[in-house]
Design an enzyme around this catalytic site. Structure first.
Site, short mmCIF file in Angstrom:
data_model
loop_
_atom_site.label_atom_id
_atom_site.label_comp_id
_atom_site.label_asym_id
_atom_site.label_seq_id
_atom_site.Cartn_x
_atom_site.Cartn_y
_atom_site.Cartn_z
N GLY A 42 13.54 9.95 23.31
CA GLY A 42 14.95 10.12 24.34
C GLY A 42 14.63 8.68 25.05
N GLY A 43 13.39 8.49 25.36
CA GLY A 43 13.77 7.05 26.16
C GLY A 43 14.18 6.99 27.93
N LYS A 54 25.96 11.37 33.66
CA LYS A 54 26.99 12.14 33.13
C LYS A 54 27.12 13.68 32.93
CE LYS A 54 27.57 8.59 31.62
NZ LYS A 54 26.37 7.71 31.89
N GLY A 150 12.09 -0.40 26.60
CA GLY A 150 12.81 -0.72 27.59
C GLY A 150 12.53 -0.95 28.85
N VAL A 192 28.44 2.39 40.28
CA VAL A 192 29.71 2.71 40.87
C VAL A 192 29.71 4.38 40.41
CG1 VAL A 192 32.18 2.88 39.95
CG2 VAL A 192 31.27 0.54 40.73
N HIS A 449 50.97 11.74 19.44
CA HIS A 449 51.84 11.90 20.19
C HIS A 449 52.43 13.04 20.96
CE1 HIS A 449 54.83 10.88 24.02
NE2 HIS A 449 55.66 12.49 23.50
#
Length: 464
Positions: A42-43, A54, A150, A192, A449
């Protein structure tokens, strides 16, 4: 050669830059050895980066939503100052990461031509390597190799950076509590995202960025809007600063920094240095080959082959852009190339990415500044999400869509969106940029829409 120690392809690194190629090559009948130094496939993305952060964001966003339910006619008592069971958040994180890693390993080990080893691999010559695992040492030979180790967090030469309680991005992912106050050194994507996550969880957050603005490579207009949003949420954002020292001990630190000729300080329980990452070349044995590298990464040609014929490199190891999906695209392209099939190697001008800020910031293709730097004559068509029906319904009508297009043929070369839900818009954005669609072609598509994606058609039709 001994068939037990000889492979068609040696792949060093079981993250998104290595595992996809290993599986594709094994499925095509090649004998492949995949060596991963960590505890699962998975790194960095899975264990230290995009997935864990997340998971944190999801908790933070749900806490934020609960506090705003009164606006939807669903007032809940005692949402102010709602506590967070951080242990449960970390447990959920480990459960998700473990499940994904186990799933990847099971799939890899189901392929008869693929050997997966957890240990360290070091090149000893252009066609040989030594594998060390569990105290054992094994020598192998290979016809081709793919290096996909990586990146690692970039340290900064700041006095006090090694103090207890001063973390890097990996340490922040593993933190055992929500700090009362947090100082983040670095205003890139990691800084951020973490700033807003911990602010939504109740931390008092300060961001210190050396550059003139946060998110330097991102569309300037959207970065400016997001910076305003951070400040409006009570996050202190200081740009153009030079951090001079970190002092303190235990759970109280002082960061001293210079800004416009004046020295300032900020107090924080936790300090995190999140000023980016650099390619992980340590211990690969590159000196035994012709592979060249510098601080930006391993040098490769258009087919991702290094200066040593037959040895390739992908992902963060070759430098920017450092995204998991970019590494996967490179990995699969190398696999096709090694199989002798036509391979479309990824073009940076077609890359897409998402910064999971709040709201999300998605991008595909070139920014306006990057297009100008490439010598293109471009214009920009904009859409303000404050007038968007779906954004209004969701309760967060804030953001902007910007389509960067060539003036000569009106082909769209960049799509940039700042709006909650931007991540799910980037699929269409990537297709628009990859296939060079014109404003007229996008405008002719019938978008449903009310959705955020209808802004693509409206913006294209309204472009001058």
């Amino acid at each position: 050669m001994d068939p037990n120690t000889s492979y068609d392809v040696l792949i060093i690194g079981g993250g998104p830059g290595g595992t996809p190629a290993a599986m594709a090559l094994a499925q095509a009948g090649k004998r492949v050895l995949l060596v991963e130094a960590g505890h699962g496939l998975g790194g960095t993305c899975l264990f230290e980066g995009c997935i864990p952060s997340k998971i944190f964001r999801e908790t933070a966003a749900k806490r934020r939503e609960l506090a705003s339910l009164g606006d939807f006619g669903l007032p809940l008592p005692q949402t102010e100052g709602m506590s967070v069971n951080w242990s449960a958040v970390q447990t959920r994180k480990h459960h998700i990461l473990s499940g994904r890693a186990q799933g990847a390993l099971a799939k890899a080990r189901s392929l008869p031509g693929l050997d997966v080893v957890f240990g360290r691999a070091r090149l000893t010559a252009p066609r040989s390597a030594v594998i060390e695992t569990g105290g054992e040492r094994r020598e192998v030979a290979f016809a081709n190799a793919l290096l996909a180790t990586g990146s690692v967090a970039s340290p900064l030469p700041i006095p006090g950076a090694d103090l207890p309680g001063v973390l890097d991005s990996t340490g922040l992912i593993e933190i055992g509590f929500v700090p009362k106050s947090l100082a983040l050194i670095g205003g890139g994507p990691i800084g951020v995202e973490m700033a807003q996550i911990f602010a939504m969880l109740g931390s008092q957050v300060t961001v210190l960025e050396a550059g003139p603005r946060i998110l330097g490579p991102v569309d300037g207009v959207l970065a400016g809007l997001l910076s305003e949003r951070l400040r409006g949420e009570g996050i202190t954002v200081e740009t153009g600063v030079s951090v001079q020292a970190i002092e303190g001990e235990g759970q109280q630190h002082t960061v001293r920094y210079a800004h416009e000729g004046q020295v300032h300080t900020v107090e924080a329980q936790v300090v995190a240095i999140v000023a980016g990452r650099h390619p992980n070349v340590d211990g690969l044995g590159l000196e035994t080959t012709a592979v060249q590298h510098d601080r930006h990464g391993v040098k490769v040609d258009a087919t991702l082959q290094t200066d040593e014929p037959g040895i390739y490199a992908t992902g963060d190891l070759v430098g920017n852009p450092m995204f998991a999906h970019w590494a996967t695209a490179q990995s699969l392209a190398v696999a096709r190339h090694l199989l002798g099939a036509p391979a479309a190697f990824p073009n940076p001008a077609h890359n897409s990415a998402v910064i999971f800020s709040y709201p999300e910031l998605g991008m595909a293709g070139l920014t306006e500044d990057a297009a100008h730097a490439a010598g293109l004559e471009v214009a920009v068509a904009e859409y303000d999400y404050r007038i968007d029906a779906r954004a209004q319904i969701s309760g967060d009508a804030f953001g902007r869509l910007r389509l960067v297009y060539r003036k000569d043929d009106r082909r769209i070369v960049g799509v940039h969106a700042l709006v909650e839900g931007a991540a799910d818009l980037m699929g269409e954005a990537a297709l628009i940029v990859r296939h060079g669609l014109t404003l007229e072609q996008v405008g002719a598509a019938i978008h449903p829409h009310p959705t955020l994606t209808e802004a693509f058609g409206l913006t294209a039709l309204g472009a001058k």
